[in-house]
Enzyme design. Sequence first.
Site, PDB file in Angstrom:
ATOM      1  N   TRP A  43      40.615 -38.211 -43.465  1.00  0.00           N
ATOM      2  CA  TRP A  43      40.440 -37.451 -44.725  1.00  0.00           C
ATOM      3  C   TRP A  43      40.119 -38.397 -45.873  1.00  0.00           C
ATOM      4  O   TRP A  43      40.129 -37.966 -46.999  1.00  0.00           O
ATOM      5  CB  TRP A  43      41.713 -36.662 -45.022  1.00  0.00           C
ATOM      6  CG  TRP A  43      41.554 -35.477 -45.895  1.00  0.00           C
ATOM      7  CD1 TRP A  43      40.501 -34.617 -45.947  1.00  0.00           C
ATOM      8  CD2 TRP A  43      42.519 -34.969 -46.837  1.00  0.00           C
ATOM      9  NE1 TRP A  43      40.746 -33.608 -46.852  1.00  0.00           N
ATOM     10  CE2 TRP A  43      41.976 -33.787 -47.409  1.00  0.00           C
ATOM     11  CE3 TRP A  43      43.795 -35.369 -47.255  1.00  0.00           C
ATOM     12  CZ2 TRP A  43      42.662 -33.024 -48.366  1.00  0.00           C
ATOM     13  CZ3 TRP A  43      44.472 -34.615 -48.199  1.00  0.00           C
ATOM     14  CH2 TRP A  43      43.915 -33.460 -48.750  1.00  0.00           C
TER      15      TRP A  43
HETATM   16  C1  FAD Z   1      42.288 -31.204 -52.303  1.00  0.00           C
HETATM   17  C2  FAD Z   1      43.478 -30.432 -52.764  1.00  0.00           C
HETATM   18  C3  FAD Z   1      43.729 -30.302 -54.109  1.00  0.00           C
HETATM   19  C4  FAD Z   1      44.842 -29.612 -54.555  1.00  0.00           C
HETATM   20  N1  FAD Z   1      45.080 -29.592 -55.896  1.00  0.00           N
HETATM   21  C5  FAD Z   1      46.254 -29.119 -56.353  1.00  0.00           C
HETATM   22  C6  FAD Z   1      46.601 -29.309 -57.720  1.00  0.00           C
HETATM   23  O1  FAD Z   1      45.857 -29.896 -58.509  1.00  0.00           O
HETATM   24  N2  FAD Z   1      47.803 -28.833 -58.143  1.00  0.00           N
HETATM   25  C7  FAD Z   1      48.667 -28.190 -57.298  1.00  0.00           C
HETATM   26  O2  FAD Z   1      49.750 -27.815 -57.751  1.00  0.00           O
HETATM   27  N3  FAD Z   1      48.360 -27.987 -55.999  1.00  0.00           N
HETATM   28  C8  FAD Z   1      47.174 -28.442 -55.507  1.00  0.00           C
HETATM   29  N4  FAD Z   1      46.862 -28.302 -54.167  1.00  0.00           N
HETATM   30  C9  FAD Z   1      47.675 -27.377 -53.331  1.00  0.00           C
HETATM   31  C10 FAD Z   1      48.948 -27.970 -52.745  1.00  0.00           C
HETATM   32  O3  FAD Z   1      48.671 -29.195 -52.175  1.00  0.00           O
HETATM   33  C11 FAD Z   1      49.504 -27.000 -51.706  1.00  0.00           C
HETATM   34  O4  FAD Z   1      49.645 -25.746 -52.305  1.00  0.00           O
HETATM   35  C12 FAD Z   1      50.881 -27.407 -51.155  1.00  0.00           C
HETATM   36  O5  FAD Z   1      50.868 -28.724 -50.709  1.00  0.00           O
HETATM   37  C13 FAD Z   1      51.316 -26.482 -50.021  1.00  0.00           C
HETATM   38  O6  FAD Z   1      52.573 -26.881 -49.553  1.00  0.00           O
HETATM   39  P1  FAD Z   1      53.080 -26.640 -48.063  1.00  0.00           P
HETATM   40  O7  FAD Z   1      54.428 -27.212 -47.984  1.00  0.00           O
HETATM   41  O8  FAD Z   1      52.880 -25.237 -47.698  1.00  0.00           O
HETATM   42  O9  FAD Z   1      52.064 -27.470 -47.139  1.00  0.00           O
HETATM   43  P2  FAD Z   1      51.878 -29.056 -46.996  1.00  0.00           P
HETATM   44  O10 FAD Z   1      52.238 -29.730 -48.270  1.00  0.00           O
HETATM   45  O11 FAD Z   1      50.519 -29.277 -46.462  1.00  0.00           O
HETATM   46  O12 FAD Z   1      52.951 -29.475 -45.900  1.00  0.00           O
HETATM   47  C14 FAD Z   1      52.876 -29.146 -44.543  1.00  0.00           C
HETATM   48  C15 FAD Z   1      53.686 -30.159 -43.751  1.00  0.00           C
HETATM   49  O13 FAD Z   1      53.926 -29.726 -42.426  1.00  0.00           O
HETATM   50  C16 FAD Z   1      53.691 -30.786 -41.523  1.00  0.00           C
HETATM   51  N5  FAD Z   1      53.367 -30.201 -40.211  1.00  0.00           N
HETATM   52  C17 FAD Z   1      52.265 -29.479 -39.896  1.00  0.00           C
HETATM   53  N6  FAD Z   1      52.317 -29.085 -38.616  1.00  0.00           N
HETATM   54  C18 FAD Z   1      53.478 -29.538 -38.111  1.00  0.00           C
HETATM   55  C19 FAD Z   1      54.088 -29.441 -36.833  1.00  0.00           C
HETATM   56  N7  FAD Z   1      53.513 -28.789 -35.822  1.00  0.00           N
HETATM   57  N8  FAD Z   1      55.284 -30.044 -36.643  1.00  0.00           N
HETATM   58  C20 FAD Z   1      55.879 -30.724 -37.656  1.00  0.00           C
HETATM   59  N9  FAD Z   1      55.338 -30.840 -38.880  1.00  0.00           N
HETATM   60  C21 FAD Z   1      54.152 -30.258 -39.108  1.00  0.00           C
HETATM   61  C22 FAD Z   1      52.572 -31.557 -42.166  1.00  0.00           C
HETATM   62  O14 FAD Z   1      52.470 -32.856 -41.657  1.00  0.00           O
HETATM   63  C23 FAD Z   1      52.991 -31.505 -43.631  1.00  0.00           C
HETATM   64  O15 FAD Z   1      53.889 -32.511 -43.970  1.00  0.00           O
HETATM   65  C24 FAD Z   1      45.730 -28.981 -53.654  1.00  0.00           C
HETATM   66  C25 FAD Z   1      45.470 -29.096 -52.284  1.00  0.00           C
HETATM   67  C26 FAD Z   1      44.360 -29.814 -51.837  1.00  0.00           C
HETATM   68  C27 FAD Z   1      44.126 -29.965 -50.366  1.00  0.00           C
HETATM   69  S1  SF4 Z   2      45.633 -42.862 -43.729  1.00  0.00           S
HETATM   70 FE1  SF4 Z   2      43.691 -43.955 -43.595  1.00  0.00          FE
HETATM   71  S2  SF4 Z   2      42.891 -43.543 -41.548  1.00  0.00           S
HETATM   72 FE2  SF4 Z   2      44.511 -42.069 -41.956  1.00  0.00          FE
HETATM   73  S3  SF4 Z   2      43.387 -40.272 -42.742  1.00  0.00           S
HETATM   74 FE3  SF4 Z   2      44.056 -41.468 -44.506  1.00  0.00          FE
HETATM   75  S4  SF4 Z   2      42.327 -42.817 -44.969  1.00  0.00           S
HETATM   76 FE4  SF4 Z   2      41.990 -42.004 -42.891  1.00  0.00          FE
END
Ligand code: FAD
Ligand code: SF4
Lengths: 159, 623
Positions: A43
């Site tokens: 990513w």
């Molecule tokens: C590019 C981008 C920009 C964004 N900009 C903003 C912003 O400016 N402001 C804002 O407030 N929000 C922003 N967001 C949104 C925010 O990141 C999400 O709303 C938030 O992180 C969602 O939280 P979550 O806990 O549901 O998921 P996540 O934070 O994605 O957490 C999911 C977790 O579960 C783990 N996991 C997944 N599958 C498994 C499995 N099978 N077993 C064990 N662990 C697992 C993952 O490794 C991860 O740690 C943005 C998101 C992106 C991608």
């Molecule tokens: S930690 Fe490094 S290798 Fe892993 S997804 Fe991020 S940039 Fe790519």
Amino acid sequence: MPTFVYMTRCDGCGMCVDICPSDIMHIDTTVRRAYNIEPNMCWECYSCVKACPHQAIDARGYADFAPLGHSLRVLREEEKGTIAWRIKFRNGTEKNFLSPITTKPWGQAIPKLADESEPSPTMRDSQLLFSEPKYIRLDDGDLHTLESNGLTMKEGVYY
Amino acid sequence: MAFKTIVEDGIDVLVVGAGLGGTGAAFEARYWGKNKKIVVAEKANIDRSGAVAQGLYAINCYMGTRWGENNPEDHVRYARIDLMGMVREDLLFDMARHVDSTVHQFEEWGLPLMRNPKTGSYQREGRWQIMIHGESYKPIVAEAAKKSADKVYNRVCVTHLLMDEAKENRIAGAVGFNVRTGNYHVFKSKTVVVGAGGASNIFKPRSVGEGAGRVWYAPWSSGSAYGLLINAGAKMTQMENRIVLARFKDGYGPVGAYFLHLKTYTQNGLGEEYESKWFPDLQKMVGKEYLDPEASHRTHRPIPTCLRNHAFISEVNAGRGPIHMVTMEAFQDPHLEEVGWENFLGMTVGQAVLWAATDVDPKYQNPELTTSEPYVMGSHATGCGAWCSGPEDVSPPEYFWGYNRMMSVEGLFGAGDAVGGTPHAFSSGSFTEGRLSAKAACKYIDDGKAEDIVVSDKQINDRKAEIYKPLEHYKIFRNEITAGTVNPNYINPRQGLDRLQKLMDEYGGGVTVNYMTNEKLLNIGLKKLKILEEDLEKVAAENIHELLRAWELKHRHRTSECVLQHTLFRKETRWPGYYYRGDALKLDDENWHVLTVSRRDPATGEYTMEKAPCYHLVGKDEE
Ligand SMILES: Cc1cc2nc3c(=O)[nH]c(=O)nc-3n(C[C@H](O)[C@H](O)[C@H](O)COP(=O)(O)OP(=O)(O)OC[C@H]3O[C@@H](n4cnc5c(N)ncnc54)[C@H](O)[C@@H]3O)c2cc1C
Ligand code: SF4
Ligand code: SF4
């Protein structure tokens, strides 16, 4: 830009392996140094680049849309609480940025909730979370409810 | 295979996936459960896992009641109109009334929030967004979770939830494997909070080849939240509500700060404003109630995100692309130029790299935008996820069954993307939902709801065999061929993912078909998914890393199936610009002003679909 590792800088310490959220930084068994095993699941999050103690990791824009000849370097310093970026364009233009990453010494300002006093039964039965209601508004105001805000929940079509 | 079985017994609160939602749950659980055993199982390293791994430059959900800015119900109304009426307003109100306390804590913990030098309040990007220097957002919340949890298991990919064998439909923990050692992990727990995030890479991405990891939502967002919950028989809601994002082309760099703070705007390839000319036609599709540009102009009522996408897509289809973001004016101001670049460095580094590689300096050139492939998640401008109970003081009877954020399976809770009907929670709202579910989970245990749970060795051993099957399968059939990846007895996880993405794209409304689908296509898609499921029984993993990819694929597959079932059920086009039902191109409030709810029977694999009433928050003056 998927990452790649410079042969002369990497000592195989494994910090990048430990941090990569995609599990794609692995140690090559022959050269005993790290490499990206699955560039099409990278990513370009820079977690590994920031974690490498020897600045051995760099990124090269995805081959399917990024021309060669650019670079984006980063130095994250936890003690200083800053992150520094240097962007070099293909045409040689350079841009530098410096941002804070924290305002407090690392981790110390986060409370250990095991040491907080036990919540009272009324607090348990209320809608409040830890440090509420104070932290909602930082004054004496209470939590919002339907009643306090003059609202009801109604079935039907409202816009 | 010589993998050890490691059992962690007697857990009270098990957090599966510690992103923003999971870290919030792990942190708060300690306050309500002083002596409870709190354990985290995370497939990566919680210091840099989930959607916030590279940081964020904004907190997108903050009311600012402290500064007299907004009340919770204002945010609910905003989310309601943005999502064309389809939201769980009880859950949203509840999230919004607590979210400020989360943000104020973040500031106290050291997260650098920018301040408006004139007013002293937080620097607003837009009405709901505040600007931060958030490179270390994830390490900071991870620190909070680590301070509260008894144990954090990094690199454990959770594959299944465990079910109680004494009482039907009650949770008993989870199982998974360690992505490094390969060991089998069993977590016996009274409650489980799932925070395993949303799903990218379900629909074919625009990027190809080496760039296939450049998706908007993180490539490791594997739909595990949905896969785990659906397989456990939890009810899901609004799974048809996938999201498409207008973003900077190829790098998918965020546009929020550009539109809201930098005041940049879009133009078609001829340098014209194009959006408004699509509004009359759109009004015919969705009705004036949902699109009223004059009212939006006068008030804070937004033009729904999907409808803006629709204008974008239509303009490009009319041959007047590309759509540009006009940056050349704003970027003449050095401060705004800095904000524009730091916005990428703080959350989508790849966009900065791409501009460096292609010599795009937005000061002298207006960059191109594009609309992304669809994503399945529940915390951005979309509300896919599980059907959860709301809080008792807000929710109507249909939305309330005892514990806040508890799903239709007893003892199973969720946060962030896992919870359905709650768009616009973003990072801060997801963390807040984690806190709410942790408190409710502790109460559920204290009320004696988790007594006498039984998990047999059979259940544990069956799951174990299932988990390692892809490794076994590889071992058995690999030597039938000389070398390479082509084998008549198996596919590898990448081959399976490619097939999934292609069929979701073509039958479920992805980019190559301009987001268009219909009943016939969806039925074909579902058939092909069934056959893919049979082949996934023969997915082969050469090593433990591929085993991780195999299980991510299985979770993505299940998520996709649920998405197609919901899309088939809702016979209207509720969100033009996210997807179109070609056989029902109009919004139909008479029949479809409802939330869709599904349940997959774990025994038969059959889906049952229902309509659930849509309740709205109504003020005294509106009655
Ligand atoms: C590019 C981008 C920009 C964004 N900009 C903003 C912003 O400016 N402001 C804002 O407030 N929000 C922003 N967001 C949104 C925010 O990141 C999400 O709303 C938030 O992180 C969602 O939280 P979550 O806990 O549901 O998921 P996540 O934070 O994605 O957490 C999911 C977790 O579960 C783990 N996991 C997944 N599958 C498994 C499995 N099978 N077993 C064990 N662990 C697992 C993952 O490794 C991860 O740690 C943005 C998101 C992106 C991608
Ligand atoms: S930690 Fe490094 S290798 Fe892993 S997804 Fe991020 S940039 Fe790519
Ligand atoms: S962190 Fe740096 S030095 Fe250590 S293994 Fe990775 S690339 Fe090599």
